[in-house]
Scaffold this motif. Structure first.
Motif, PDB file in Angstrom:
ATOM      1  N   ASN A  29      56.918  -4.961  -5.478  1.00 49.34           N
ATOM      2  CA  ASN A  29      55.551  -4.428  -5.467  1.00 49.34           C
ATOM      3  C   ASN A  29      54.801  -4.880  -6.714  1.00 49.34           C
ATOM      4  O   ASN A  29      55.356  -5.496  -7.603  1.00 49.34           O
ATOM      5  CB  ASN A  29      55.562  -2.901  -5.343  1.00 49.34           C
ATOM      6  N   ALA A  30      53.529  -4.551  -6.774  1.00 50.82           N
ATOM      7  CA  ALA A  30      52.680  -4.981  -7.888  1.00 50.82           C
ATOM      8  C   ALA A  30      52.833  -4.099  -9.117  1.00 50.82           C
ATOM      9  O   ALA A  30      52.260  -4.396 -10.159  1.00 50.82           O
ATOM     10  CB  ALA A  30      51.223  -4.983  -7.437  1.00 50.82           C
ATOM     11  N   GLY A  31      53.615  -3.036  -9.028  1.00 48.05           N
ATOM     12  CA  GLY A  31      53.785  -2.121 -10.152  1.00 48.05           C
ATOM     13  C   GLY A  31      54.396  -2.788 -11.371  1.00 48.05           C
ATOM     14  O   GLY A  31      54.053  -2.462 -12.503  1.00 48.05           O
ATOM     15  N   LEU A  80      73.563  10.184 -21.550  1.00 48.97           N
ATOM     16  CA  LEU A  80      72.369  11.010 -21.768  1.00 48.97           C
ATOM     17  C   LEU A  80      71.278  10.240 -22.506  1.00 48.97           C
ATOM     18  O   LEU A  80      70.087  10.407 -22.219  1.00 48.97           O
ATOM     19  CB  LEU A  80      72.730  12.282 -22.529  1.00 48.97           C
ATOM     20  N   CYS A  81      71.668   9.386 -23.450  1.00 50.30           N
ATOM     21  CA  CYS A  81      70.681   8.548 -24.142  1.00 50.30           C
ATOM     22  C   CYS A  81      70.009   7.576 -23.168  1.00 50.30           C
ATOM     23  O   CYS A  81      68.798   7.356 -23.238  1.00 50.30           O
ATOM     24  CB  CYS A  81      71.337   7.777 -25.283  1.00 50.30           C
ATOM     25  N   GLY A  82      70.799   7.007 -22.273  1.00 51.77           N
ATOM     26  CA  GLY A  82      70.226   6.118 -21.257  1.00 51.77           C
ATOM     27  C   GLY A  82      69.268   6.849 -20.338  1.00 51.77           C
ATOM     28  O   GLY A  82      68.218   6.322 -19.968  1.00 51.77           O
ATOM     29  N   LEU A  83      69.629   8.077 -19.966  1.00 50.44           N
ATOM     30  CA  LEU A  83      68.746   8.884 -19.113  1.00 50.44           C
ATOM     31  C   LEU A  83      67.446   9.213 -19.837  1.00 50.44           C
ATOM     32  O   LEU A  83      66.368   9.145 -19.241  1.00 50.44           O
ATOM     33  CB  LEU A  83      69.469  10.158 -18.679  1.00 50.44           C
ATOM     34  N   ALA A  84      67.531   9.533 -21.114  1.00 51.15           N
ATOM     35  CA  ALA A  84      66.326   9.834 -21.892  1.00 51.15           C
ATOM     36  C   ALA A  84      65.428   8.602 -22.017  1.00 51.15           C
ATOM     37  O   ALA A  84      64.203   8.687 -21.857  1.00 51.15           O
ATOM     38  CB  ALA A  84      66.707  10.352 -23.275  1.00 51.15           C
ATOM     39  N   PHE A  85      66.021   7.441 -22.292  1.00 48.45           N
ATOM     40  CA  PHE A  85      65.247   6.212 -22.430  1.00 48.45           C
ATOM     41  C   PHE A  85      64.570   5.832 -21.117  1.00 48.45           C
ATOM     42  O   PHE A  85      63.377   5.507 -21.090  1.00 48.45           O
ATOM     43  CB  PHE A  85      66.156   5.076 -22.910  1.00 48.45           C
ATOM     44  N   GLU A  86      65.318   5.890 -20.047  1.00 42.10           N
ATOM     45  CA  GLU A  86      64.754   5.512 -18.747  1.00 42.10           C
ATOM     46  C   GLU A  86      63.696   6.520 -18.297  1.00 42.10           C
ATOM     47  O   GLU A  86      62.703   6.154 -17.661  1.00 42.10           O
ATOM     48  CB  GLU A  86      65.865   5.373 -17.713  1.00 42.10           C
ATOM     49  N   SER A  87      63.881   7.784 -18.632  1.00 42.46           N
ATOM     50  CA  SER A  87      62.876   8.801 -18.302  1.00 42.46           C
ATOM     51  C   SER A  87      61.589   8.576 -19.091  1.00 42.46           C
ATOM     52  O   SER A  87      60.490   8.790 -18.568  1.00 42.46           O
ATOM     53  CB  SER A  87      63.418  10.202 -18.592  1.00 42.46           C
ATOM     54  N   ALA A  88      61.725   8.133 -20.331  1.00 39.44           N
ATOM     55  CA  ALA A  88      60.532   7.816 -21.126  1.00 39.44           C
ATOM     56  C   ALA A  88      59.780   6.634 -20.512  1.00 39.44           C
ATOM     57  O   ALA A  88      58.538   6.635 -20.453  1.00 39.44           O
ATOM     58  CB  ALA A  88      60.929   7.506 -22.564  1.00 39.44           C
ATOM     59  N   LEU A  89      60.515   5.631 -20.035  1.00 36.96           N
ATOM     60  CA  LEU A  89      59.862   4.500 -19.373  1.00 36.96           C
ATOM     61  C   LEU A  89      59.164   4.933 -18.086  1.00 36.96           C
ATOM     62  O   LEU A  89      58.062   4.475 -17.785  1.00 36.96           O
ATOM     63  CB  LEU A  89      60.880   3.399 -19.065  1.00 36.96           C
ATOM     64  N   LEU A  90      59.803   5.821 -17.338  1.00 38.93           N
ATOM     65  CA  LEU A  90      59.188   6.329 -16.112  1.00 38.93           C
ATOM     66  C   LEU A  90      57.939   7.152 -16.439  1.00 38.93           C
ATOM     67  O   LEU A  90      56.912   7.031 -15.757  1.00 38.93           O
ATOM     68  CB  LEU A  90      60.186   7.176 -15.320  1.00 38.93           C
ATOM     69  N   GLY A  91      58.007   7.962 -17.488  1.00 36.31           N
ATOM     70  CA  GLY A  91      56.839   8.730 -17.913  1.00 36.31           C
ATOM     71  C   GLY A  91      55.688   7.832 -18.315  1.00 36.31           C
ATOM     72  O   GLY A  91      54.524   8.114 -18.013  1.00 36.31           O
ATOM     73  N   TYR A  92      56.000   6.739 -19.004  1.00 33.64           N
ATOM     74  CA  TYR A  92      54.972   5.769 -19.369  1.00 33.64           C
ATOM     75  C   TYR A  92      54.316   5.189 -18.123  1.00 33.64           C
ATOM     76  O   TYR A  92      53.097   5.052 -18.053  1.00 33.64           O
ATOM     77  CB  TYR A  92      55.578   4.658 -20.223  1.00 33.64           C
ATOM     78  N   GLN A  93      55.131   4.869 -17.137  1.00 31.88           N
ATOM     79  CA  GLN A  93      54.589   4.304 -15.903  1.00 31.88           C
ATOM     80  C   GLN A  93      53.719   5.302 -15.164  1.00 31.88           C
ATOM     81  O   GLN A  93      52.668   4.945 -14.630  1.00 31.88           O
ATOM     82  CB  GLN A  93      55.728   3.834 -14.997  1.00 31.88           C
ATOM     83  N   LEU A  94      54.139   6.551 -15.135  1.00 36.09           N
ATOM     84  CA  LEU A  94      53.384   7.568 -14.403  1.00 36.09           C
ATOM     85  C   LEU A  94      52.082   7.946 -15.088  1.00 36.09           C
ATOM     86  O   LEU A  94      51.031   8.044 -14.452  1.00 36.09           O
ATOM     87  CB  LEU A  94      54.236   8.823 -14.209  1.00 36.09           C
ATOM     88  N   PHE A  95      52.139   8.172 -16.395  1.00 34.71           N
ATOM     89  CA  PHE A  95      50.993   8.749 -17.089  1.00 34.71           C
ATOM     90  C   PHE A  95      50.089   7.735 -17.776  1.00 34.71           C
ATOM     91  O   PHE A  95      48.916   8.013 -18.009  1.00 34.71           O
ATOM     92  CB  PHE A  95      51.467   9.787 -18.106  1.00 34.71           C
ATOM     93  N   LEU A 105      62.666   1.953 -11.047  1.00 33.59           N
ATOM     94  CA  LEU A 105      63.178   3.092 -10.290  1.00 33.59           C
ATOM     95  C   LEU A 105      64.612   2.861  -9.844  1.00 33.59           C
ATOM     96  O   LEU A 105      65.425   3.795  -9.813  1.00 33.59           O
ATOM     97  CB  LEU A 105      62.283   3.368  -9.080  1.00 33.59           C
ATOM     98  N   LEU A 106      64.960   1.619  -9.515  1.00 33.20           N
ATOM     99  CA  LEU A 106      66.334   1.299  -9.150  1.00 33.20           C
ATOM    100  C   LEU A 106      67.275   1.509 -10.340  1.00 33.20           C
ATOM    101  O   LEU A 106      68.355   2.097 -10.202  1.00 33.20           O
ATOM    102  CB  LEU A 106      66.423  -0.147  -8.657  1.00 33.20           C
ATOM    103  N   PHE A 109      67.749   5.119 -10.891  1.00 35.58           N
ATOM    104  CA  PHE A 109      68.688   5.618  -9.890  1.00 35.58           C
ATOM    105  C   PHE A 109      70.129   5.389 -10.341  1.00 35.58           C
ATOM    106  O   PHE A 109      70.971   6.282 -10.233  1.00 35.58           O
ATOM    107  CB  PHE A 109      68.412   4.933  -8.548  1.00 35.58           C
ATOM    108  N   PHE A 110      70.426   4.186 -10.860  1.00 39.71           N
ATOM    109  CA  PHE A 110      71.773   3.906 -11.349  1.00 39.71           C
ATOM    110  C   PHE A 110      72.155   4.823 -12.507  1.00 39.71           C
ATOM    111  O   PHE A 110      73.278   5.317 -12.569  1.00 39.71           O
ATOM    112  CB  PHE A 110      71.905   2.444 -11.788  1.00 39.71           C
ATOM    113  N   VAL A 111      71.223   5.049 -13.433  1.00 37.69           N
ATOM    114  CA  VAL A 111      71.515   5.908 -14.579  1.00 37.69           C
ATOM    115  C   VAL A 111      71.748   7.347 -14.115  1.00 37.69           C
ATOM    116  O   VAL A 111      72.669   8.018 -14.597  1.00 37.69           O
ATOM    117  CB  VAL A 111      70.368   5.823 -15.618  1.00 37.69           C
ATOM    118  N   ILE A 112      70.944   7.816 -13.179  1.00 41.76           N
ATOM    119  CA  ILE A 112      71.117   9.178 -12.660  1.00 41.76           C
ATOM    120  C   ILE A 112      72.453   9.294 -11.927  1.00 41.76           C
ATOM    121  O   ILE A 112      73.187  10.283 -12.112  1.00 41.76           O
ATOM    122  CB  ILE A 112      69.939   9.567 -11.750  1.00 41.76           C
ATOM    123  N   ILE A 113      72.802   8.310 -11.115  1.00 36.24           N
ATOM    124  CA  ILE A 113      74.083   8.332 -10.397  1.00 36.24           C
ATOM    125  C   ILE A 113      75.249   8.365 -11.381  1.00 36.24           C
ATOM    126  O   ILE A 113      76.210   9.129 -11.201  1.00 36.24           O
ATOM    127  CB  ILE A 113      74.195   7.128  -9.433  1.00 36.24           C
TER     128      ILE A 113
END
Length: 121
Positions: A29-31, A80-95, A105-106, A109-113
């Motif tokens: 996608n263009a995201g 947990l550090c990876g989850l925090a980093f990836e969540s910050a990147l997702l927050g940047y994308q959203l907001f 997002l993929l 997903f791997f980090v959450i799994i």
């Protein structure tokens, strides 16, 4: 769990090599283009960091079987550090970018799994 970490590291390595060769990333996608244009950090560096993260998790999980003591806490901390980093990147994308990158997002997903599988132990 090691298979998930290895698969994710292969995907990030492939993305880094494609980015190095062509100068752009593979994203359906263009995201990705929107997020790449708004960040000052090169996507190549983020992919290399992702590869290193998943390789560290892979090797720490292999070490967990031979030394179950402190390695268990270290793997949890790294995940947990990876989850925090990836969540910050997702927050940047959203907001900030108001657009989602499906590749990111993929990776999320791997980090959450990995975190769920590690917590289930």
């Amino acid at each position: 769990m090691r298979i998930v970490a290895l698969g994710a590291s292969v995907i990030t390595a492939f993305q880094a090599v494609i980015n190095l060769i062509t100068g752009s990333s593979i994203c359906p996608n263009a995201g990705c283009k929107v997020v790449e244009s708004l960040t000052s950090i090169s996507p190549l560096y983020l992919n290399i960091l992702g590869f290193i993260f998943f390789q560290v998790v892979f090797w720490l999980l292999g070490n967990l079987k031979s030394k179950p003591g402190n390695s268990h806490y270290l793997v949890g901390l790294v995940l947990l550090c990876g989850l925090a980093f990836e969540s910050a990147l997702l927050g940047y994308q959203l907001f900030v970018a108001h657009s989602l990158c499906s590749y990111c997002l993929l990776i999320l997903f791997f980090v959450i799994i990995l975190n769920i599988l590690f917590g289930a132990r």
